[in-house]
Design a protein around this motif. Structure first.
Motif, PDB file in Angstrom:
ATOM      1  N   ALA A 151      81.002  -6.897 -18.386  1.00 25.91           N
ATOM      2  CA  ALA A 151      81.712  -6.223 -19.476  1.00 25.91           C
ATOM      3  C   ALA A 151      80.732  -5.524 -20.405  1.00 25.91           C
ATOM      4  O   ALA A 151      80.965  -4.380 -20.847  1.00 25.91           O
ATOM      5  CB  ALA A 151      82.566  -7.226 -20.245  1.00 25.91           C
ATOM      6  N   LEU A 152      79.622  -6.187 -20.725  1.00 24.15           N
ATOM      7  CA  LEU A 152      78.602  -5.566 -21.570  1.00 24.15           C
ATOM      8  C   LEU A 152      78.010  -4.328 -20.905  1.00 24.15           C
ATOM      9  O   LEU A 152      77.782  -3.306 -21.556  1.00 24.15           O
ATOM     10  CB  LEU A 152      77.485  -6.568 -21.868  1.00 24.15           C
ATOM     11  CG  LEU A 152      77.774  -7.646 -22.914  1.00 24.15           C
ATOM     12  CD1 LEU A 152      76.643  -8.658 -22.941  1.00 24.15           C
ATOM     13  CD2 LEU A 152      77.944  -7.021 -24.294  1.00 24.15           C
ATOM     14  N   ARG A 153      77.771  -4.430 -19.619  1.00 16.89           N
ATOM     15  CA  ARG A 153      77.221  -3.281 -18.896  1.00 16.89           C
ATOM     16  C   ARG A 153      78.194  -2.107 -18.923  1.00 16.89           C
ATOM     17  O   ARG A 153      77.780  -0.948 -19.027  1.00 16.89           O
ATOM     18  CB  ARG A 153      76.904  -3.685 -17.452  1.00 16.89           C
ATOM     19  CG  ARG A 153      76.112  -2.647 -16.679  1.00 16.89           C
ATOM     20  CD  ARG A 153      75.856  -3.091 -15.241  1.00 16.89           C
ATOM     21  NE  ARG A 153      75.038  -2.126 -14.536  1.00 16.89           N
ATOM     22  CZ  ARG A 153      73.713  -2.198 -14.430  1.00 16.89           C
ATOM     23  NH1 ARG A 153      73.063  -3.202 -14.998  1.00 16.89           N
ATOM     24  NH2 ARG A 153      73.039  -1.279 -13.764  1.00 16.89           N
ATOM     25  N   SER A 154      79.493  -2.407 -18.869  1.00 19.15           N
ATOM     26  CA  SER A 154      80.505  -1.351 -18.924  1.00 19.15           C
ATOM     27  C   SER A 154      80.556  -0.678 -20.286  1.00 19.15           C
ATOM     28  O   SER A 154      81.107   0.422 -20.415  1.00 19.15           O
ATOM     29  CB  SER A 154      81.884  -1.928 -18.576  1.00 19.15           C
ATOM     30  OG  SER A 154      81.912  -2.371 -17.234  1.00 19.15           O
ATOM     31  N   ALA A 155      79.989  -1.332 -21.301  1.00 20.38           N
ATOM     32  CA  ALA A 155      79.976  -0.767 -22.652  1.00 20.38           C
ATOM     33  C   ALA A 155      78.636  -0.139 -23.013  1.00 20.38           C
ATOM     34  O   ALA A 155      78.525   0.490 -24.072  1.00 20.38           O
ATOM     35  CB  ALA A 155      80.304  -1.860 -23.665  1.00 20.38           C
ATOM     36  N   THR A 156      77.648  -0.273 -22.151  1.00 19.12           N
ATOM     37  CA  THR A 156      76.297   0.177 -22.513  1.00 19.12           C
ATOM     38  C   THR A 156      75.672   1.036 -21.417  1.00 19.12           C
ATOM     39  O   THR A 156      75.728   2.265 -21.464  1.00 19.12           O
ATOM     40  CB  THR A 156      75.396  -1.034 -22.815  1.00 19.12           C
ATOM     41  OG1 THR A 156      75.446  -1.960 -21.702  1.00 19.12           O
ATOM     42  CG2 THR A 156      75.856  -1.760 -24.074  1.00 19.12           C
ATOM     43  N   LEU A 157      75.103   0.411 -20.418  1.00 18.64           N
ATOM     44  CA  LEU A 157      74.332   1.152 -19.419  1.00 18.64           C
ATOM     45  C   LEU A 157      75.211   2.005 -18.506  1.00 18.64           C
ATOM     46  O   LEU A 157      74.833   3.132 -18.152  1.00 18.64           O
ATOM     47  CB  LEU A 157      73.477   0.192 -18.593  1.00 18.64           C
ATOM     48  CG  LEU A 157      72.459   0.844 -17.654  1.00 18.64           C
ATOM     49  CD1 LEU A 157      71.513   1.762 -18.425  1.00 18.64           C
ATOM     50  CD2 LEU A 157      71.667  -0.213 -16.894  1.00 18.64           C
ATOM     51  N   ASN A 158      76.368   1.486 -18.113  1.00 18.93           N
ATOM     52  CA  ASN A 158      77.231   2.266 -17.216  1.00 18.93           C
ATOM     53  C   ASN A 158      77.595   3.630 -17.797  1.00 18.93           C
ATOM     54  O   ASN A 158      77.414   4.662 -17.138  1.00 18.93           O
ATOM     55  CB  ASN A 158      78.498   1.477 -16.869  1.00 18.93           C
ATOM     56  CG  ASN A 158      78.270   0.453 -15.774  1.00 18.93           C
ATOM     57  OD1 ASN A 158      77.167   0.288 -15.281  1.00 18.93           O
ATOM     58  ND2 ASN A 158      79.326  -0.243 -15.400  1.00 18.93           N
ATOM     59  N   PRO A 159      78.151   3.681 -19.013  1.00 15.38           N
ATOM     60  CA  PRO A 159      78.487   5.009 -19.549  1.00 15.38           C
ATOM     61  C   PRO A 159      77.260   5.878 -19.785  1.00 15.38           C
ATOM     62  O   PRO A 159      77.328   7.108 -19.624  1.00 15.38           O
ATOM     63  CB  PRO A 159      79.216   4.691 -20.858  1.00 15.38           C
ATOM     64  CG  PRO A 159      78.856   3.287 -21.195  1.00 15.38           C
ATOM     65  CD  PRO A 159      78.625   2.606 -19.894  1.00 15.38           C
TER      66      PRO A 159
END
Length: 256
Positions: A151-159
């Motif tokens: 979930a954190l990755r979806s809010a930070t590195l992914n975008p």
């Protein structure tokens, strides 16, 4: 050129956007379930998925879920920086519904499945409930089966990677912009700890909560908002037209 369309709640259009190689598809796929044909097709592309869970299609959405399941007007940070006369009318008298009516739970599960199939998934708070909306998006992904780290990755590195900004933002690495959020709690154990913010660094400047005074290299108290008294306590939003126009003009309230 990046192409970041809205999905428009039409499945055939969504799949055409994926095949055409658009940068992202924004908004939830308008299906109750997604099967292997979609997963296999989408995962062979670099097209990102931004389901915007706060306004998920097909039923009640994330915004309504969190108004129903939490006391938003008492949030220790939000309630300090949004006038009570703006925050309370939207959040105090809560409407609810049976859990199965919150289609956003199915949308979050689909986002998790696509992420694990190889589709880069990102949050998109859609402007719903300033600040807190981004946390709602992460929490909903958690309810959809993502681990806190996913979930954190979806809010930070992914975008950041999807939009080609990962050389500057998206992760904590030497040479990247000094934009940080310092939390009190273990967000890797419980994604709901993501809003337990004690400090924020933006561009190398450090601010403390709950005051939002600048600290660190220099001390600079925050000026009072117009709705705060001399003591810093909340008052009522001025009711004269000019004050309201000024408030809207600086972008504190979404006009629509």
């Amino acid at each position: 050129m990046m192409v970041v369309p809205e999905g428009a709640s039409m499945f055939q259009l969504n799949m055409s956007q994926v095949v055409d190689g658009h940068t992202t598809v924004e908004h939830a796929l308008p299906l109750a379930e997604v099967y292997e044909d979609v997963k296999q097709l989408w995962s062979q592309t670099a097209v990102g998925y931004n389901p915007t869970l706060n306004v998920a299609y097909g039923g009640l959405d994330g915004e309504h879920y969190w108004y129903a399941h939490s006391e938003v007007w008492r949030h220790p940070i939000l309630s300090r920086f949004v006038p009570q006369s703006v925050l309370q009318p939207r959040s105090v008298r809560r409407l609810t519904a049976p859990e199965q009516d919150f289609n956003v739970l199915r949308v979050a599960r689909t986002a998790t499945e696509l992420q694990r199939a190889g589709v880069r998934t990102s949050i998109g708070a859609h402007g719903q409930r300033e600040g807190l909306g981004a946390h709602w998006e992460m929490w909903m992904l958690g309810l959809g089966g993502m681990t806190p780290l996913e979930a954190l990755r979806s809010a930070t590195l992914n975008p950041a990677q999807t939009l080609g900004l990962d050389k500057d933002i998206g992760s904590l690495e030497p040479g990247k912009l000094a934009d940080l959020v310092v939390l009190e709690g273990d967000v890797l154990k419980d994604i709901r700890h993501s809003d337990r913010i004690v400090q924020v660094m933006q561009g190398g400047r450090l601010y403390e909560l709950p005051t939002m005074n600048e600290i660190g290299h220099r001390s600079k108290p925050r000026k009072a908002f117009f709705f705060e008294g001399l003591s810093g306590e909340q008052g009522q939003v001025p009711v004269n037209d000019h004050a309201l126009e000024d408030y809207l003009e600086v972008g504190h309230v979404c006009r629509h």
